[in-house]
Write an enzyme that holds these catalytic residues in place. Structure first.
Site, PDB file in Angstrom:
ATOM      1  N   GLU A 178       0.813  -1.223   0.000  1.00  0.00           N
ATOM      2  CA  GLU A 178       0.000   0.000   0.000  1.00  0.00           C
ATOM      3  C   GLU A 178       0.850   1.279   0.000  1.00  0.00           C
ATOM      4  O   GLU A 178       0.793   2.083   0.938  1.00  0.00           O
ATOM      5  CB  GLU A 178      -0.964   0.002   1.182  1.00  0.00           C
ATOM      6  CG  GLU A 178      -1.974  -1.131   1.126  1.00  0.00           C
ATOM      7  CD  GLU A 178      -3.039  -1.039   2.208  1.00  0.00           C
ATOM      8  OE1 GLU A 178      -2.934  -0.155   3.083  1.00  0.00           O
ATOM      9  OE2 GLU A 178      -3.979  -1.851   2.170  1.00  0.00           O
ATOM     10  N   GLU A 383      -5.050  -8.668   1.025  1.00  0.00           N
ATOM     11  CA  GLU A 383      -5.728  -8.286   2.269  1.00  0.00           C
ATOM     12  C   GLU A 383      -7.208  -8.128   2.000  1.00  0.00           C
ATOM     13  O   GLU A 383      -7.602  -7.484   1.017  1.00  0.00           O
ATOM     14  CB  GLU A 383      -5.204  -6.965   2.845  1.00  0.00           C
ATOM     15  CG  GLU A 383      -3.836  -7.021   3.476  1.00  0.00           C
ATOM     16  CD  GLU A 383      -3.442  -5.680   4.085  1.00  0.00           C
ATOM     17  OE1 GLU A 383      -4.364  -4.901   4.486  1.00  0.00           O
ATOM     18  OE2 GLU A 383      -2.242  -5.391   4.162  1.00  0.00           O
TER      19      GLU A 383
END
Length: 479
Positions: A178, A383
């Site tokens: 991320e 995720e």
């Protein structure tokens, strides 16, 4: 109107069988679980500094102890084996391996990960190593952090150290987790470490994260096994306009550029999108992009990691609306440089303890879009999960039916996307353990395994047992 995708994703009535070889796992991050913040040569990361700054993290919580995974590693690996996980995605702590961000590795730090990998392999669990999940050595931040080109160069050196130590046993690598959060929450809104609030620094950081990714891929390819897979994990925002109006469509385009294409452009296409450069031209001329940078950022990947939790809904505004409904924390400073005339809206429907809307159709739509945009790129859900207000009952059980419903709905969306042509190879539940949830401290529980923080006791929740059966059989049961 309810779309066919929404009906499919929200109503998993029948059992669904996933493809043979589909990878089932769970994920964690070093600062969130390891603890041992000052042991065996580890020095502070930006998150140590940020968490110790009064007012930054709820209740003054820090990751000094976290879930004490550093000392309870074997117990946690045994728990993964008990749950039948096929893979474990973990991150390496840069300041544990290379405390100053420069120079040789600390062998005690590497030894922890060597032992972790060996134990995983002994249990038949595939190790999936992420080089960076936000814990930049504080000394590199003191030297300028991600807005500086030198940090990308140091990252490549760190990647080489990790690959030299683990590349003979780890066959799946992720460069960054991320990077949007690292750049825009860390340097734009300041709700993540290092807590800076400079929109130009955020854009500079995004570019140097792109460069760092490419340099790290090159370092890994030179050192890891020939059969190793190399990837990056992006929290691709599924952006929806509030209405069908032209203004809202342009707001969605603008946020899509800042949230997604700022990374997929260089990493997967070798160029920044022209609309992003135009949208941010009043802030910067992007002269920090040097000749050859985009070629270096654009490296062949074996798959794209996708993190998804909830969709993003936006509209055009006159500039007076706040950005605080974007789901990324409250700050007077925006993480969206050049998007002052965009408003964010809470999506409809049930929410998790984070206040995020539960909407599996967003994951379906996102996978279909990525498959269309990058048709030869395999995808892995690295995720997906939810925080709820879990507690242990007097018998020591933790029942979390809302989490089971959340995961079931999102797995149904993944299955439907596969049936409709998306090349999705695996799913990692976030997270294995309750842990330090960044600026929320220990107030939010994402884990499939409940952690009693005062004692460190692990209690598999009902969702862990449910997910274990899905992972063992490859079959998603009906509701």
């Amino acid at each position: 109107m309810v779309t066919a995708a929404q009906q499919t994703a929200s109503a998993p009535d029948a059992a669904r069988t996933f493809p043979k070889g589909f990878l089932w796992g769970s994920a964690t991050a070093s600062y969130q679980i390891e603890g041992a913040a000052a042991e065996d040569g580890r020095t502070p990361s930006i998150w140590d500094t940020y968490a110790r700054t009064p007012g930054r993290v709820r209740n003054g919580d820090t990751g000094d102890i976290a879930t004490d995974h550093y000392h309870r590693r074997s117990e946690d690996v045994a728990l993964m084996a008990e749950l039948g996980l096929g893979a474990y995605r973990f991150s390496l702590a840069w300041p544990r391996i290379q405390p100053t961000g420069r120079g040789p590795a600390v062998q005690k730090g590497l030894d922890f990960y060597r032992r972790l990998v060996d134990e995983l392999l002994e249990k038949g669990i595939q190790p999936v190593a992420t080089l960076y999940h936000w814990d930049l050595p504080q000394e590199l931040e003191d030297a300028g952090g991600w807005p500086e080109r030198a940090t990308a160069e140091r990252f490549a050196e760190y990647a080489a150290l990790a690959a030299d130590a683990l590349g003979d046993r780890v066959t799946t690598w992720t460069t960054l987790n991320e990077p949007w959060c690292s750049a825009f929450l860390g340097y734009g809104s300041g709700v993540h470490a290092p807590g800076r609030t400079d929109p130009v620094a955020a854009l500079r950081a995004a570019h140097h994260l792109n460069l760092a990714h490419g340099l790290a891929v090159q370092a890994l390819r030179d050192r890891v096994r020939a059969d190793a897979k190399v990837s990056v994990t992006l929290n691709i925002h599924h952006v929806r306009p509030l209405t069908a109006g032209e203004g809202d469509a342009d707001a969605a385009r603008r946020i899509d550029a800042l949230a997604n294409r700022v990374f997929t452009g260089p990493m997967l296409n070798g160029a920044y999108p022209e609309d992003l450069l135009k949208d941010t031209s009043e802030l910067t001329d992007w002269s920090f992009v040097q000749d050859g940078d985009l070629r270096r950022a654009h490296q062949p990947l074996d798959f794209l990691g996708v993190n998804y939790y909830t969709p993003t809904v936006v509209s055009e505004t006159d500039g007076s609306a706040a950005h605080t409904s974007d789901g990324h924390g409250n700050s007077p400073h925006s993480p969206w440089p050049g998007a002052d005339r965009v408003a964010f809206h809470q999506p409809p429907g049930d929410t998790t303890a984070m206040g995020w809307a539960v909407d599996p159709s967003g994951l379906y739509d996102l996978l279909r879009r990525l498959s269309a945009d990058f048709p030869r790129m395999p995808l892995v859900i690295t995720e997906n999960g939810a925080a709820f207000d879990d507690y242990a009952d007097p018998e020591g059980r933790v029942n979390d039916p809302a989490r089971i419903a959340y995961v079931r709905g999102h797995l149904a969306a993944v299955h439907q996307a596969i049936l409709d042509g998306a090349d999705v190879r695996g799913y990692f539940l976030w997270s294995l353990l309750d842990n330090f949830e960044w600026a929320h401290g220990y107030s939010k529980r994402f884990g499939a395994v409940y952690v009693d923080y005062p004692t460190g006791t692990r209690i598999p929740k009902a969702s862990a047992r449910w997910y274990s059966e899905v992972a063992r059989t490859g079959v998603l049961p009906g509701a």
